[in-house]
Enzyme design. Structure first.
Site, short mmCIF file in Angstrom:
data_model
loop_
_atom_site.label_atom_id
_atom_site.label_comp_id
_atom_site.label_asym_id
_atom_site.label_seq_id
_atom_site.Cartn_x
_atom_site.Cartn_y
_atom_site.Cartn_z
N GLY A 79 0.79 -1.22 0.00
CA GLY A 79 0.00 0.00 0.00
C GLY A 79 0.83 1.27 0.00
CG ASN A 160 -5.42 3.97 9.12
OD1 ASN A 160 -5.66 5.04 8.56
ND2 ASN A 160 -4.42 3.84 9.98
CD GLN A 188 -7.61 -0.57 7.15
OE1 GLN A 188 -8.45 -1.45 7.26
NE2 GLN A 188 -6.41 -0.67 7.70
N GLY A 209 -2.36 -5.74 -0.15
CA GLY A 209 -2.68 -7.16 -0.06
C GLY A 209 -2.93 -7.65 1.35
CG HIS A 210 -0.81 -6.12 5.03
ND1 HIS A 210 -0.98 -5.86 6.38
CD2 HIS A 210 -0.50 -4.95 4.46
CE1 HIS A 210 -0.77 -4.57 6.59
NE2 HIS A 210 -0.48 -3.99 5.45
CB THR A 246 11.78 -9.99 -12.07
OG1 THR A 246 12.90 -9.76 -12.92
CG2 THR A 246 11.13 -11.31 -12.44
CB CYS A 333 0.71 3.41 11.36
SG CYS A 333 0.03 2.49 9.97
#
Length: 388
Positions: A79, A160, A188, A209-210, A246, A333
């Protein structure tokens, strides 16, 4: 649905806004690409073809969740990278048109830091819009802040910490009327509520993703077709030249499967989580009469998020006493920082109340028993801190 092994213990996990457990189905899908299907997607042989097809399939799955075209999805390392590419990439690509960026006081630190870098390194001006007591930006404040030099507006979709959901469609329309590009950090909200980039009318949208039951270290950025960005990672031509390196094939596959699972769950999952969240809130109100205060909008809020202050407590002490519940004192955070949350202070909360904020966020494996146990544990922990 199988619970991840990490949720098998005695601690109730209610910190889904900080990170989600990786769904076992996501793990199963990406494992072959860590071992057998190891090819480089840029290679011209069969090993490369398999990897390239897997990334293309994953891109399509993310696009389906966001309601966009696959070619409008750029895979990122998470993110924060997505926010940096969106904010710095869009602003620098329009440097000849202006030098003004608008964001909000309660924005995610990744966006605020990207804005600060534009000021420090490139001479931009940044306006941070205030929010009301629920954490909402006033659309009229955005109208007044726009100038002929404004090139970008970045306002997150859902906060968040409090879960407050901004009126992004209205804000994006105002930005466009003023000639600015609009970005929203939706890390979120994606997967918790329906998110359509077309309905929101945004130019850029960040996904992590998490927060979506995929591993940490992968994300995606929606980039509206035809929109120019200055890359922040230079090198080869991967990801349409916007993000060199890659491709991380296993994690792209994981992101794609996580997006598909989220899309499948969306018809019923928001209401299930809202019901459980409200049961938890009501239970705490009953056990701690007159002491529990909601932070964030009472209705215009993510269905899984409950941010409360409990009179007479300090969140860090309350969290330490919560041996049976994994929750967050404010935002993850800012963990370990005893100062009041900037989000809550921007909403007008006095320092004493802001330092008592506890965030309880529910998710895919939260059930009735988890909510009951959490209410028991929080009430007991408040009793312990009262006696301390």
């Amino acid at each position: 649905m199988n619970r991840p092994p990490g949720l098998d213990g005695e601690v109730t996990y209610l910190d889904y806004n900080a990170t989600t457990p990786v769904d076992p189905r996501v793990v199963e899908a990406c494992l072959p690409y860590l071992a057998r299907h190891f090819g480089n997607p840029s290679s011209g042989h069969v090993f490369g073809h398999v990897a390239r097809d897997a990334v293309a399939s994953a891109r399509g799955q993310v696009a389906d969740l966001l309601d966009c075209a696959p070619e409008e999805v750029v895979f990122t390392g998470g993110g924060s990278e997505g926010d940096t590419l969106a904010v710095c990439g869009a602003a620098l690509a329009r440097r000849d048109r202006g030098d003004h960026v608008i964001t909000q006081a309660t924005e995610h630190p990744a966006v605020l830091a990207a804005c600060d870098s534009l000021v420090r390194l490139h001479g931009f001006r940044v306006t941070r819009l205030p929010v009301d007591r629920h954490g909402l930006v006033d659309p009229n404040d955005l109208r007044r802040a726009l100038t002929g030099r404004t090139v970008l507006v970045s306002i997150m979709h859902a906060n968040n910490e409090t879960g407050t959901v901004q009126a992004v469609a209205e804000l994006a329309a105002i930005a466009h009327a003023g000639g600015a590009v609009f970005h929203t950090d939706a890390a979120q909200s994606v997967g918790k509520i329906p998110v359509s980039v077309r309905e929101l009318g945004v130019d850029l949208l960040t996904v992590a993703g998490h927060k979506l039951y995929a591993p940490k270290g992968v994300g995606a950025l929606f980039v509206r077709r035809g929109l120019a960005l200055e890359p922040v990672v230079h090198g080869g031509g991967q990801e349409r030249g916007l993000r060199a390196g890659t491709e991380n094939v296993p994690y792209a596959v994981a992101m794609g499967v996580a997006a598909r699972l989220a899309a499948e769950a969306l018809p019923g999952e928001p209401e299930r989580l809202r019901r459980l969240r409200d049961e938890l809130h009501a239970d705490l109100d009953q056990r701690l009469p007159g002491r529990v205060h909601l932070n964030g909008h009472p209705e215009q809020r993510l269905p899984n998020t409950l941010n409360i202050c409990v009179d007479g407590t300090v969140a860090s002490e309350l969290q330490a006493a919560l041996s049976g519940v994994a929750a967050s004192a404010g935002s993850a955070c800012h963990e370990g920082d005893e100062s009041p949350s900037p989000v809550l202070t921007a909403m007008g909360l006095p320092a004493g109340r802001a330092t008592s904020a506890l965030r309880l966020s529910l998710g895919r494996w939260t059930g009735e028993e988890d909510v009951r146990r959490a209410a028991d544990q929080v009430a007991a922990a408040v009793g312990l801190t009262d006696r301390a």
